[in-house]
Motif scaffolding. Structure first.
Motif, PDB file in Angstrom:
ATOM      1  N   SER A  55      20.036  45.824  78.353  1.00  0.00           N
ATOM      2  CA  SER A  55      20.424  47.427  78.531  1.00  0.00           C
ATOM      3  C   SER A  55      21.117  47.894  77.367  1.00  0.00           C
ATOM      4  O   SER A  55      22.522  47.596  77.049  1.00  0.00           O
ATOM      5  CB  SER A  55      21.147  47.468  79.889  1.00  0.00           C
ATOM      6  OG  SER A  55      21.273  48.999  80.274  1.00  0.00           O
ATOM      7  N   CYS A 104      15.726  47.849  77.125  1.00  0.00           N
ATOM      8  CA  CYS A 104      15.609  49.128  77.577  1.00  0.00           C
ATOM      9  C   CYS A 104      16.935  50.100  77.408  1.00  0.00           C
ATOM     10  O   CYS A 104      17.845  49.485  77.132  1.00  0.00           O
ATOM     11  CB  CYS A 104      15.325  49.213  78.996  1.00  0.00           C
ATOM     12  SG  CYS A 104      13.737  48.209  79.891  1.00  0.00           S
ATOM     13  N   CYS A 107      10.429  50.986  80.095  1.00  0.00           N
ATOM     14  CA  CYS A 107      10.876  50.529  81.175  1.00  0.00           C
ATOM     15  C   CYS A 107      10.326  51.596  82.218  1.00  0.00           C
ATOM     16  O   CYS A 107      11.030  51.819  83.120  1.00  0.00           O
ATOM     17  CB  CYS A 107      12.413  50.392  81.317  1.00  0.00           C
ATOM     18  SG  CYS A 107      12.883  49.107  80.495  1.00  0.00           S
ATOM     19  N   ASP A 150      20.160  52.194  79.289  1.00  0.00           N
ATOM     20  CA  ASP A 150      20.521  52.274  80.337  1.00  0.00           C
ATOM     21  C   ASP A 150      19.903  51.725  81.623  1.00  0.00           C
ATOM     22  O   ASP A 150      19.163  52.614  82.551  1.00  0.00           O
ATOM     23  CB  ASP A 150      20.764  53.826  80.532  1.00  0.00           C
ATOM     24  CG  ASP A 150      21.747  54.430  79.524  1.00  0.00           C
ATOM     25  OD1 ASP A 150      22.859  53.829  79.132  1.00  0.00           O
ATOM     26  OD2 ASP A 150      21.782  55.493  79.063  1.00  0.00           O
ATOM     27  N   VAL A 151      19.679  50.498  81.771  1.00  0.00           N
ATOM     28  CA  VAL A 151      19.076  50.048  82.817  1.00  0.00           C
ATOM     29  C   VAL A 151      19.593  49.996  84.189  1.00  0.00           C
ATOM     30  O   VAL A 151      20.795  49.510  84.150  1.00  0.00           O
ATOM     31  CB  VAL A 151      18.430  48.605  82.374  1.00  0.00           C
ATOM     32  CG1 VAL A 151      17.637  47.803  83.631  1.00  0.00           C
ATOM     33  CG2 VAL A 151      17.563  48.334  81.147  1.00  0.00           C
ATOM     34  N   SER A 190      24.390  43.883  78.699  1.00  0.00           N
ATOM     35  CA  SER A 190      24.421  45.422  78.357  1.00  0.00           C
ATOM     36  C   SER A 190      25.055  45.235  76.817  1.00  0.00           C
ATOM     37  O   SER A 190      26.133  44.695  76.723  1.00  0.00           O
ATOM     38  CB  SER A 190      25.277  46.246  79.398  1.00  0.00           C
ATOM     39  OG  SER A 190      24.606  46.020  80.725  1.00  0.00           O
TER      40      SER A 190
END
Length: 759
Positions: free
Chosen positions: A424, A403, A386, A405-406, A446
């Motif tokens: 995430s 990704c 990312c 911890d987007v 998430s």
């Protein structure tokens, strides 16, 4: 510090008048003129009782000090821009480093510290705290009416419905001297019987930079009490917001929003040390400070600790956020014993969403994405780092990007490059209950670490991994395990005086809905009047609100008595009757330790009637500083005119009359004796019996006397001592063990957590 991706705004130049962590060492006058040396902001602490008699005022004395530094200083009347005369004594001024060094050896100057930067640390949480509108502590205290909570933060959005004053009379106390100051897009008429004070303390040295600085999403801060960043508005409404029916964020977390103490009054101060000084002088009852960023080795090097010492000495209860650097040990940012340090937990509210993999496996996470079709098509999953080089159309067009911890900005970049969705991965959160949700503008889910491991295994096993994202567009309440300590919540031990346990307690901080400036962008181009944020910044105002209720119900209690009531009645079990868990990956077995949860989860109703409290005052804190071998001049920063130590705490730092215990058994003897004094705050005769929980194979704990008998009148005091004797050292990696000391009667249960430390 690390921050929640939802609001990792650096307050920087906004929060002026905060000195940095490095004291200026004394040195002789320089023989060189540094014409090009840049000026910075410094706080100069003085022993105000040392003012020479020929100066009529302290301001004239301070002006003379600065003028003596150089001809240029003598001709510049604007070098001093703040005077402190309440929680601290001294001034803030524009100085070069050389001038600061020379000023530090001027008679009457106790210390010179450089200006620094601090960082920013509902519809459901009041009811989760057990606050009922119709019975108990809320109606008993008239919902906190006429208690004034001061917030030191980014400002306030006065038009928010959370700050309406419907049904509120003017503040009735004659000692309230709060001011309402005009500024950019803010005037005094915007205040009312709810927002009773709003002040802004600009830094003359940073004005141009502040106006030019931008925040994420293009926010430019106002030169007034008005809030552009949103943090201060969110925090203030969490603690003391008026009731707002129909609150929600894009259809999620719908309900009536209200603060913990909905009739308490709000006073906003947009600065730090200068703000604390002004707030105490104005007459606030409570201070809520969701800021941090310093890990100084000494309290006297930390201007907020100095200022808040003065606030507590003046009778103001101070709640501070623990910080967001968890689960790393010793990561706390606010550890002074005179303040109350608050960690963060989740709520029993989640926003469920599902990822269905190509092999049919369903992974459960959370999402705030509103998607009318309920599910996305099955498309390819693409693991990514990312970064900017990854987020290009040729790589991610039409794919679901995975990704770690987007944040909202990354989500926007994925969307701009043609990605069809985002997953995430939260590496620190084990399950889905503690996940921080975000309002992405494209399909996004998430996942916690447990589900992420399953996703990773699938991607590695399939050469063409695909998935579909499924959304319920709903909010689930009461089904998930809570409270759980948030993985990001900073942990102990206390890095300055480890014999004082920090954090003190935990409160809701994850996915908190509260007011937001409706001109401030969220993710993408969207705006809203409410926002969902996660941080210890959000947990701190919950405790400030509860403290406001207690202050209304017990006007004679000191700040330390309020803290004790909150701490000794805190819950240690969750909504499923199990020990409060730690949501950090790998930390859930055995529950959250006091280094993560302090005494436990705040319980307002129980704190109203704690039975016994542990009190303390200036003398106790001075003896603690003496125990820490602070010099008289260093203690003089806290107590002007201090002549020298005459006593220290028996038992070391752990001898402070604190509601918790830390038994440091690392010395050769392996024995620690700590004394405490309790004050009875309930009516009627009562007998308390001590009960001890400890790792028996490692340590022996003896309480003397084992019974405390009270005759029945309020404020009766009794003392006891505890002998902690190590039997053997624990195995490697187990140098911290925990237990509790509980005083029980037929009516009350007064619990103190205990930490045993061998290293």
């Amino acid at each position: 510090m690390a921050f929640s991706p939802l609001h990792g705004f650096i307050l920087g130049l906004l929060l002026v008048q905060l000195a940095g962590s490095m004291a200026i060492p004394p040195s002789g006058p320089s023989n060189q003129q540094h014409e090009q040396e840049p000026s910075k902001a410094y706080i100069v602490y003085t022993d105000h009782v040392a003012k020479p008699s020929h100066f009529a005022t302290h301001e004239l004395w301070y002006t003379s000090m600065v003028a003596s530094l150089s001809p240029a200083a003598a001709n510049d009347s604007n070098r001093i821009f703040y005077l402190y005369d309440t929680v601290a004594h001294g001034f803030a001024a524009e100085l070069t480093a050389d001038e600061a060094r020379r000023l530090s050896i001027t008679p009457g100057v106790a210390g010179v510290l450089e200006d620094g930067v601090m960082h920013l640390h509902t519809t459901r949480s009041p009811s989760f705290l057990g606050l009922d509108r119709d019975l108990g502590i809320l109606p008993d205290t008239n919902f906190g009416d006429d208690v004034i909570i001061g917030f030191v933060d980014t400002g306030i959005w006065p038009e928010s419905p959370s700050f309406t004053d419907a049904g509120l009379a003017p503040v009735r106390r004659s000692r309230w001297n709060g001011r309402r100051e005009d500024g950019e897009r803010f005037n005094a008429s915007m205040c009312n019987n709810k927002l009773v004070g709003a002040r802004f303390f600009p830094n003359p040295m940073g004005t141009r930079a502040t106006k030019a600085s931008t925040f994420p999403m293009g926010n430019v801060e106002f030169q007034s009490p008005r809030d552009k960043a949103g943090h201060g508005t969110h925090v203030a409404s969490t603690a003391a917001g008026s009731e707002v029916p129909g609150a929600e964020l894009f259809g999620f977390a719908t309900g009536t929003a209200r603060g913990v103490a909905p009739r308490a009054r709000v006073a906003m101060y947009k600065a730090v040390v200068a703000a604390v000084d002004a707030a105490v002088k104005d007459g606030v009852d409570i201070l809520s400070i969701s800021l941090g960023g310093y890990h100084d080795p000494d309290f006297y090097r930390h201007p907020p600790s100095v200022a808040l010492f003065g606030a507590v000495r003046a009778g103001v209860f101070v709640a501070c956020s623990a910080g967001n650097e968890g689960p790393m040990a010793s990561s706390l940012g606010n550890v002074a014993p005179w303040i109350t340090t608050v960690g963060a937990t989740n709520l029993d509210r989640v926003f469920p969403a599902t990822i269905v993999l190509g092999n049919g496996q369903a992974l459960v996470g959370q999402s705030l994405y509103t998607y009318t079709a309920n599910q996305t098509p099955m498309v390819r999953l693409l693991p990514s780092n990312c970064t900017g080089t990854d987020l290009v159309p040729d790589m991610i067009m039409g794919k679901i990007v995975v990704c770690t911890d987007v944040g909202p900005l990354t989500g926007m970049a994925v969307q701009s490059a043609g990605g069809s969705g985002v997953v995430s991965i939260a590496t620190e959160d084990w399950g889905m209950e503690g996940l921080m949700v975000q309002a992405f503008t494209l399909p996004a889910v998430s996942l916690g670490a447990r589900e992420a491991a399953k996703l990773d295994a699938y991607i590695r096993s399939d050469p063409f991994p695909v998935a579909s994202l499924r959304f319920t567009c709903g909010t689930a309440v009461g089904e998930s395990r809570a409270p759980m300590v948030a993985s990001y919540s900073s942990r102990g031990p206390n890095h300055i005086v480890r014999e004082v346990m920090k954090p003190d307690m935990v409160a809701p901080g994850t996915n908190i809905l509260a007011s937001w400036p409706d001109e401030t962008l969220l993710s993408g181009p969207r705006r809203a009047s409410f926002n969902i944020l996660s941080s210890t910044s959000m947990s701190c105002p919950h405790v400030a609100g509860v403290a406001a209720l207690l202050r209304n119900g017990h006007r004679d209690w000191t700040p330390e008595m309020i803290r004790s009531a909150l701490l000794t009645t805190a819950a240690t079990l969750d909504n499923q009757g199990r020990p409060i868990a730690d949501s950090a990956a790998g930390a859930r077995s055995g529950g959250a330790t006091p280094m993560a949860a302090g005494a436990g989860f705040v319980r307002p109703q129980q704190a109203m009637d704690p039975g016994l409290v542990y009190d303390a005052g200036e003398k106790d804190y001075v003896e603690l500083l003496c125990t820490m071998n602070y010099a008289a001049a260093q203690i003089g920063v806290f107590v002007p005119g201090f002549a020298g130590c005459t006593a220290t705490l028996p038992g070391g730092g752990g001898g402070l009359n604190y509601p918790s215990f830390v038994a440091d058994l690392s010395d050769g003897a392996g024995v620690r004796v700590l004394a405490r004094t309790v004050t009875k705050v309930s009516e009627g005769p009562e007998t308390f019996t001590a009960k001890v929980v400890a790792p028996d194979h490692l340590v022996e704990v003896t309480v003397t006397p084992a019974t405390l008998e009270f005759a029945g009148h309020r404020n009766e005091m009794k003392s006891y001592s505890v002998v902690f004797r190590s039997k053997k050292r624990p195995a490697a990696g187990m140098a911290q063990q925990f237990g509790e000391i509980v005083w029980e009667s037929d009516v009350h249960r007064v619990r103190s957590p205990v930490a045993f430390i061998w290293d």
